[in-house]
Design an enzyme around this catalytic site. Structure first.
Site, PDB file in Angstrom:
ATOM      1  N   GLY A 136      47.966  81.282  22.702  1.00  0.00           N
ATOM      2  CA  GLY A 136      47.184  80.588  23.728  1.00  0.00           C
ATOM      3  C   GLY A 136      48.001  80.071  24.885  1.00  0.00           C
ATOM      4  N   ALA A 139      52.645  86.410  20.902  1.00  0.00           N
ATOM      5  CA  ALA A 139      52.498  85.111  20.232  1.00  0.00           C
ATOM      6  C   ALA A 139      53.472  84.130  20.877  1.00  0.00           C
ATOM      7  CB  ALA A 139      52.796  85.237  18.743  1.00  0.00           C
ATOM      8  N   ASP A 140      53.150  82.864  20.742  1.00  0.00           N
ATOM      9  CA  ASP A 140      54.041  81.824  21.272  1.00  0.00           C
ATOM     10  C   ASP A 140      55.026  81.346  20.217  1.00  0.00           C
ATOM     11  OD1 ASP A 140      52.865  81.623  23.942  1.00  0.00           O
ATOM     12  OD2 ASP A 140      51.087  81.032  22.830  1.00  0.00           O
ATOM     13  N   THR A 164      46.933  89.653  25.260  1.00  0.00           N
ATOM     14  CA  THR A 164      47.161  89.088  26.591  1.00  0.00           C
ATOM     15  C   THR A 164      48.555  88.451  26.644  1.00  0.00           C
ATOM     16  OG1 THR A 164      44.815  88.713  26.972  1.00  0.00           O
ATOM     17  CG2 THR A 164      46.331  87.335  28.226  1.00  0.00           C
ATOM     18  N   GLU A 178      41.205  86.098  22.198  1.00  0.00           N
ATOM     19  CA  GLU A 178      42.210  86.704  21.318  1.00  0.00           C
ATOM     20  C   GLU A 178      41.838  86.520  19.851  1.00  0.00           C
ATOM     21  OE1 GLU A 178      46.230  86.324  24.078  1.00  0.00           O
ATOM     22  OE2 GLU A 178      45.651  84.625  22.837  1.00  0.00           O
ATOM     23  N   LYS A 234      60.645  83.688  19.627  1.00  0.00           N
ATOM     24  CA  LYS A 234      59.351  83.196  19.136  1.00  0.00           C
ATOM     25  C   LYS A 234      59.365  82.886  17.632  1.00  0.00           C
ATOM     26  CE  LYS A 234      57.483  83.967  23.214  1.00  0.00           C
ATOM     27  NZ  LYS A 234      56.420  84.904  23.470  1.00  0.00           N
TER      28      LYS A 234
HETATM   29  C1  5RP Z   1      48.044  84.360  25.596  1.00  0.00           C
HETATM   30  C2  5RP Z   1      48.907  84.401  24.403  1.00  0.00           C
HETATM   31  C3  5RP Z   1      50.171  85.179  24.520  1.00  0.00           C
HETATM   32  O1  5RP Z   1      50.136  86.213  23.595  1.00  0.00           O
HETATM   33  C4  5RP Z   1      51.340  84.291  24.240  1.00  0.00           C
HETATM   34  O2  5RP Z   1      51.280  83.217  25.152  1.00  0.00           O
HETATM   35  C5  5RP Z   1      52.663  85.039  24.380  1.00  0.00           C
HETATM   36  O3  5RP Z   1      52.861  85.348  25.726  1.00  0.00           O
HETATM   37  P1  5RP Z   1      54.111  86.186  26.209  1.00  0.00           P
HETATM   38  O4  5RP Z   1      54.017  87.525  25.586  1.00  0.00           O
HETATM   39  O5  5RP Z   1      53.943  86.219  27.716  1.00  0.00           O
HETATM   40  O6  5RP Z   1      55.352  85.441  25.811  1.00  0.00           O
HETATM   41  O7  5RP Z   1      48.631  83.859  23.366  1.00  0.00           O
HETATM   42  O8  5RP Z   1      46.947  83.499  25.391  1.00  0.00           O
END
Ligand code: 5RP
Length: 231
Positions: free
Chosen positions: A97, A85-86, A28, A105, A123
């Protein structure tokens, strides 16, 4: 190169890990969304895979892309999960998250033989914690749960406030599972495993965004190219 084009590059590289017949966990977020779109192109070209989405948003995207879908109840063992991932640390421990889907997830990742994270280079961090750590909690008893979550972080050397996540309209953010999210503002997490254990022991905590020992490959796209990190 924009961050979004780097996300798409990382997502495209992850397709190299997909084989016909695989059962795939579909992540997601904006990076995972690129992967779902690109996977959909391959599926329309004849690739046969089965997808298990990690959120209602991803379910809708994957269905629109023409990917055959299943659930963990019908398909309890997956070959590979690809997710964003964040934050990603050098040992491939990650924070997830930011999009609020951490619970599904993590369940999907744990049901997968392998997990690949895809990300732009922003990241990558030396130590987790700059990104607020999402902690999914049940609404009942929110006040004591919040205090216990803050105490858990303080006990392992990273004190910081736990803020209730809100929507742009100011309402409490509610996850697909009907829970709330506390974002723990820690700055640095010197002992992720100890914090994970403390958080998991708090009554009212459903799950936290520390993914430890789950990721085996990270695909990081940067201005100078794509880098693949393994553990
Ligand atoms: C969602 C997540 C996403 O994978 C995380 O926030 C990364 O998001 P993005 O790809 O939009 O930077 O953990 O719950």
């Amino acid at each position: 190169m924009t961050p979004d084009s780097l996300k798409r590059e990382a997502a495209a590289r992850a397709l190299d890990f997909v084989e016909p017949g695989m059962r795939l966990g579909l992540g997601t977020g904006s990076t995972a969304k690129h992967f779902v779109e690109l996977l959909g192109e391959r599926v329309r070209g004849g690739l046969d895979v089965l997808g298990v989405p990690t959120s209602e948003a991803t379910r809708a995207d994957a269905a629109a892309a023409g990917i055959r879908l299943s659930t963990l109840d019908d398909t309890p063992a997956l070959d590979l999960t690809v997710d964003g991932a964040d934050e990603i640390a050098p040992d491939l421990s990650v924070i997830k998250g930011g999009g609020g889907a951490l619970l599904r997830e993590k369940i999907v990742a744990a049901a997968s033989a392998r997990m690949i994270v895809i990300a732009d280079e922003s990241k990558w961090v030396e130590m987790l914690g700059r990104f607020p750590l999402p902690v999914e909690v049940v609404p009942f008893g929110l006040a004591p749960t919040r205090l216990a979550v803050e105490a858990a972080a303080e006990a392992v050397g990273c004190p910081g406030p736990a803020r209730l996540r809100r929507t742009r309209e100011g309402h409490a953010f509610v996850t697909d599972g009907g829970h709330l999210i506390l974002d723990l503002m820690l700055g640095r997490i010197p002992q992720p495993a100890a914090l994970a254990a403390r958080l998991a022991a708090v009554p009212g905590v459903v799950e936290h965004g520390l993914f430890l020992g789950l990721v085996s490959v990270a695909i990081i796209a940067g201005a100078s190219g794509i880098r693949i990190e393994n553990v």
